[in-house]
Design a protein around this motif. Structure first.
Motif, PDB file in Angstrom:
ATOM      1  N   THR A  28     -23.742 -48.545 -49.865  1.00 54.41           N
ATOM      2  CA  THR A  28     -24.040 -47.113 -49.895  1.00 54.41           C
ATOM      3  C   THR A  28     -22.757 -46.346 -49.580  1.00 54.41           C
ATOM      4  N   ARG A  36     -27.849 -36.804 -51.429  1.00 53.73           N
ATOM      5  CA  ARG A  36     -29.264 -37.093 -51.707  1.00 53.73           C
ATOM      6  C   ARG A  36     -30.187 -36.673 -50.575  1.00 53.73           C
ATOM      7  N   CYS A 107     -44.878 -38.203 -38.786  1.00 51.90           N
ATOM      8  CA  CYS A 107     -43.965 -37.045 -38.689  1.00 51.90           C
ATOM      9  C   CYS A 107     -44.706 -35.724 -38.494  1.00 51.90           C
ATOM     10  N   ARG A 144     -31.483 -50.008 -47.709  1.00 52.25           N
ATOM     11  CA  ARG A 144     -30.658 -48.785 -47.792  1.00 52.25           C
ATOM     12  C   ARG A 144     -31.464 -47.533 -48.164  1.00 52.25           C
ATOM     13  N   GLY A 191     -39.991 -44.031 -51.335  1.00 56.03           N
ATOM     14  CA  GLY A 191     -39.308 -42.755 -51.131  1.00 56.03           C
ATOM     15  C   GLY A 191     -39.644 -41.700 -52.166  1.00 56.03           C
ATOM     16  N   GLN A 192     -39.654 -42.110 -53.421  1.00 58.09           N
ATOM     17  CA  GLN A 192     -39.894 -41.100 -54.476  1.00 58.09           C
ATOM     18  C   GLN A 192     -41.302 -40.514 -54.386  1.00 58.09           C
ATOM     19  N   ASN A 229     -35.543 -34.250 -45.597  1.00 59.49           N
ATOM     20  CA  ASN A 229     -34.529 -34.321 -46.647  1.00 59.49           C
ATOM     21  C   ASN A 229     -34.212 -32.872 -47.026  1.00 59.49           C
ATOM     22  N   ALA A 286     -46.806 -39.735 -42.928  1.00 61.38           N
ATOM     23  CA  ALA A 286     -47.670 -40.840 -43.340  1.00 61.38           C
ATOM     24  C   ALA A 286     -49.122 -40.438 -43.135  1.00 61.38           C
TER      25      ALA A 286
HETATM   26  N1  ACO Z   1     -27.188 -45.538 -51.120  1.00 60.21           N
HETATM   27  C1  ACO Z   1     -26.908 -45.683 -52.421  1.00 60.21           C
HETATM   28  N2  ACO Z   1     -27.852 -45.812 -53.359  1.00 60.21           N
HETATM   29  C2  ACO Z   1     -29.137 -45.787 -52.949  1.00 60.21           C
HETATM   30  C3  ACO Z   1     -29.497 -45.635 -51.606  1.00 60.21           C
HETATM   31  C4  ACO Z   1     -28.460 -45.516 -50.669  1.00 60.21           C
HETATM   32  N3  ACO Z   1     -28.683 -45.361 -49.346  1.00 60.21           N
HETATM   33  N4  ACO Z   1     -30.842 -45.634 -51.503  1.00 60.21           N
HETATM   34  C5  ACO Z   1     -31.322 -45.788 -52.755  1.00 60.21           C
HETATM   35  N5  ACO Z   1     -30.285 -45.885 -53.621  1.00 60.21           N
HETATM   36  C6  ACO Z   1     -30.317 -46.072 -55.066  1.00 60.21           C
HETATM   37  C7  ACO Z   1     -31.603 -46.699 -55.562  1.00 60.21           C
HETATM   38  O1  ACO Z   1     -31.546 -48.116 -55.458  1.00 60.21           O
HETATM   39  C8  ACO Z   1     -31.628 -46.245 -57.001  1.00 60.21           C
HETATM   40  O2  ACO Z   1     -30.751 -47.057 -57.752  1.00 60.21           O
HETATM   41  P1  ACO Z   1     -31.148 -47.478 -59.265  1.00 60.21           P
HETATM   42  O3  ACO Z   1     -31.208 -46.176 -60.024  1.00 60.21           O
HETATM   43  O4  ACO Z   1     -30.017 -48.351 -59.637  1.00 60.21           O
HETATM   44  O5  ACO Z   1     -32.468 -48.154 -59.154  1.00 60.21           O
HETATM   45  C9  ACO Z   1     -30.994 -44.841 -56.926  1.00 60.21           C
HETATM   46  O6  ACO Z   1     -30.265 -44.786 -55.683  1.00 60.21           O
HETATM   47  C10 ACO Z   1     -31.996 -43.729 -56.922  1.00 60.21           C
HETATM   48  O7  ACO Z   1     -33.026 -44.072 -55.994  1.00 60.21           O
HETATM   49  P2  ACO Z   1     -34.216 -43.099 -55.680  1.00 60.21           P
HETATM   50  O8  ACO Z   1     -35.177 -43.764 -54.741  1.00 60.21           O
HETATM   51  O9  ACO Z   1     -34.725 -42.553 -56.981  1.00 60.21           O
HETATM   52  O10 ACO Z   1     -33.418 -41.951 -54.916  1.00 60.21           O
HETATM   53  P3  ACO Z   1     -33.945 -40.550 -54.501  1.00 60.21           P
HETATM   54  O11 ACO Z   1     -33.140 -39.502 -55.076  1.00 60.21           O
HETATM   55  O12 ACO Z   1     -35.449 -40.462 -54.630  1.00 60.21           O
HETATM   56  O13 ACO Z   1     -33.615 -40.553 -52.929  1.00 60.21           O
HETATM   57  C11 ACO Z   1     -34.753 -40.815 -50.853  1.00 60.21           C
HETATM   58  C12 ACO Z   1     -34.200 -41.519 -52.083  1.00 60.21           C
HETATM   59  C13 ACO Z   1     -33.590 -40.167 -50.132  1.00 60.21           C
HETATM   60  C14 ACO Z   1     -35.410 -41.865 -49.940  1.00 60.21           C
HETATM   61  C15 ACO Z   1     -35.784 -39.739 -51.279  1.00 60.21           C
HETATM   62  O14 ACO Z   1     -36.704 -40.301 -52.179  1.00 60.21           O
HETATM   63  C16 ACO Z   1     -36.526 -39.133 -50.125  1.00 60.21           C
HETATM   64  O15 ACO Z   1     -35.970 -38.440 -49.292  1.00 60.21           O
HETATM   65  N6  ACO Z   1     -37.868 -39.323 -50.052  1.00 60.21           N
HETATM   66  C17 ACO Z   1     -38.671 -38.749 -49.000  1.00 60.21           C
HETATM   67  C18 ACO Z   1     -38.679 -39.670 -47.820  1.00 60.21           C
HETATM   68  C19 ACO Z   1     -39.290 -39.052 -46.598  1.00 60.21           C
HETATM   69  O16 ACO Z   1     -39.329 -37.846 -46.459  1.00 60.21           O
HETATM   70  N7  ACO Z   1     -39.767 -39.889 -45.690  1.00 60.21           N
HETATM   71  C20 ACO Z   1     -40.236 -39.467 -44.411  1.00 60.21           C
HETATM   72  C21 ACO Z   1     -41.627 -39.056 -44.430  1.00 60.21           C
HETATM   73  S1  ACO Z   1     -42.238 -38.538 -42.897  1.00 60.21           S
HETATM   74  C22 ACO Z   1     -42.974 -39.828 -41.998  1.00 60.21           C
HETATM   75  O17 ACO Z   1     -44.163 -39.811 -41.775  1.00 60.21           O
HETATM   76  C23 ACO Z   1     -42.170 -40.961 -41.494  1.00 60.21           C
END
Ligand code: ACO
Length: 297
Positions: A28, A36, A107, A144, A191-192, A229, A286
């Motif tokens: 990463t 992101r 959360c 990651r 995540g998505q 985010n 969640a």
């Molecule tokens: N570094 C580099 N690349 C990464 C990383 C990282 N840390 N993490 C994922 N990628 C890659 C993926 O493998 C994917 O690669 P690919 O295209 O080759 O398959 C690419 O980046 C895109 O991945 P996505 O999952 O589509 O990335 P996205 O833009 O959706 O970002 C994230 C991911 C940051 C997790 C986002 O989806 C998000 O913030 N989701 C919400 C999560 C959240 O709010 N959770 C808490 C909820 S509250 C609770 O109750 C705990």
């Protein structure tokens, strides 16, 4: 009827860890994480949620004769029995008539505890609300897509029942796959899916409380939303039509501290709020759940 936030404090939780730490252990980059998620650093602590909650409880200023409830919110809870609230109750030597319990709504837990308190307290009575999370103990440091998002945190409020504006929305959409933490395992997250959920259901919930209040959108002074985010916060601002600069932010320094996110944000901005401000609180997590409140400061 509503709640006055009489005191709010957060603890300095442990060591500040910036994104370069993850560059050393994962495929990463600081650039990916910042663009992101908006996160630059987070705190990881050695302290347990129950220890942090008790430490914070001792810092909060409350009226011992009026305190009728203590709720501790945590999903990373180290203490199943007694409740952390029971431990805090003992360490603060609170009266036996003070209702104490732990609450887990991930959360969204802290906003849920505010909703419950507003319904339970009578005018003039007070409650202690504490969120204490050591999420670092629930993370898979090889995943990651998840590990870069979260941080540890502990923050809390003393709230007092008053007769000011208060409307709330509590929405649950039943789900057990997109955010999951089983005992002895690490957080698994789609995540998505969570991202899409937040971008559609958080604006809906905020719109519900504003509509119920009858206030025009322009009257909203601040939005205190769960810091998950920065792209979610930007989308929520766009979809609700509330100006982006009204959304308070500290995600850059803390990451997602789950239930501790909302009280930490209020603590960081406590000098900003003034009497009469109309403030929206909203947190998702969640469940999947979203809880929102519109209150007058
Ligand atoms: N570094 C580099 N690349 C990464 C990383 C990282 N840390 N993490 C994922 N990628 C890659 C993926 O493998 C994917 O690669 P690919 O295209 O080759 O398959 C690419 O980046 C895109 O991945 P996505 O999952 O589509 O990335 P996205 O833009 O959706 O970002 C994230 C991911 C940051 C997790 C986002 O989806 C998000 O913030 N989701 C919400 C999560 C959240 O709010 N959770 C808490 C909820 S509250 C609770 O109750 C705990």
């Amino acid at each position: 009827m509503g709640l006055k936030i009489k005191d709010v404090k957060s603890l300095n939780t442990g060591e500040q860890v910036d994104n370069t730490y993850f560059e050393k252990i994962l495929d990463t980059s600081d650039e990916w994480i910042r663009t992101r998620t908006g996160i630059k650093s987070r705190y990881f602590t050695e302290e347990l949620p129950s220890e942090m909650a008790a430490e914070l409880g001792k810092l909060l200023e409350f009226d011992r004769d009026q305190v009728k409830m203590i709720i501790v919110t945590s999903f990373s809870n180290d203490l199943i029995m007694p409740s952390i609230a029971g431990k805090v109750h003992k360490e603060l030597d609170l009266p036996s008539g003070c209702f104490s319990m732990d609450l887990n709504a991930a959360c969204a837990g802290f906003v849920a505890s505010m909703v419950l308190d507003e319904k339970y307290l009578e005018e003039g009575q007070e409650a202690l609300l504490i969120a204490s999370e050591k999420i670092s103990s629930c993370l898979d440091f090889t995943d990651r897509g998840t590990v870069i998002l979260f941080g540890d945190g502990c923050a809390g409020m003393v709230v007092k029942k008053n007769s000011k504006l208060w409307v709330s929305d509590e929405s649950t959409y039943g789900d057990e796959d997109s955010l999951l933490l089983k005992k002895g395992e690490f957080i698994k997250m789609r995540g998505q899916e969570v991202f899409r959920f937040a971008c559609s259901k958080v604006p809906e919930s905020i719109e519900k409380v504003i509509t119920k209040s009858g206030l025009p959108l322009e009257d909203i002074d601040y939005v205190v939303a769960h810091q998950a985010n920065v792209r979610i916060l930007d989308q929520v601002a766009k979809r609700t039509g509330i100006a982006g600069d009204k959304f308070l932010k500290n995600i850059e320094d803390h990451g997602n501290t789950s239930a501790a996110s909302v009280p930490t944000l209020v603590s960081d901005y406590k000098d900003r709020f003034k009497d009469g401000d109309k403030v929206v609180f909203s947190a998702f997590g969640a469940g999947l759940v979203v809880n929102s409140i519109l209150m007058e400061w």
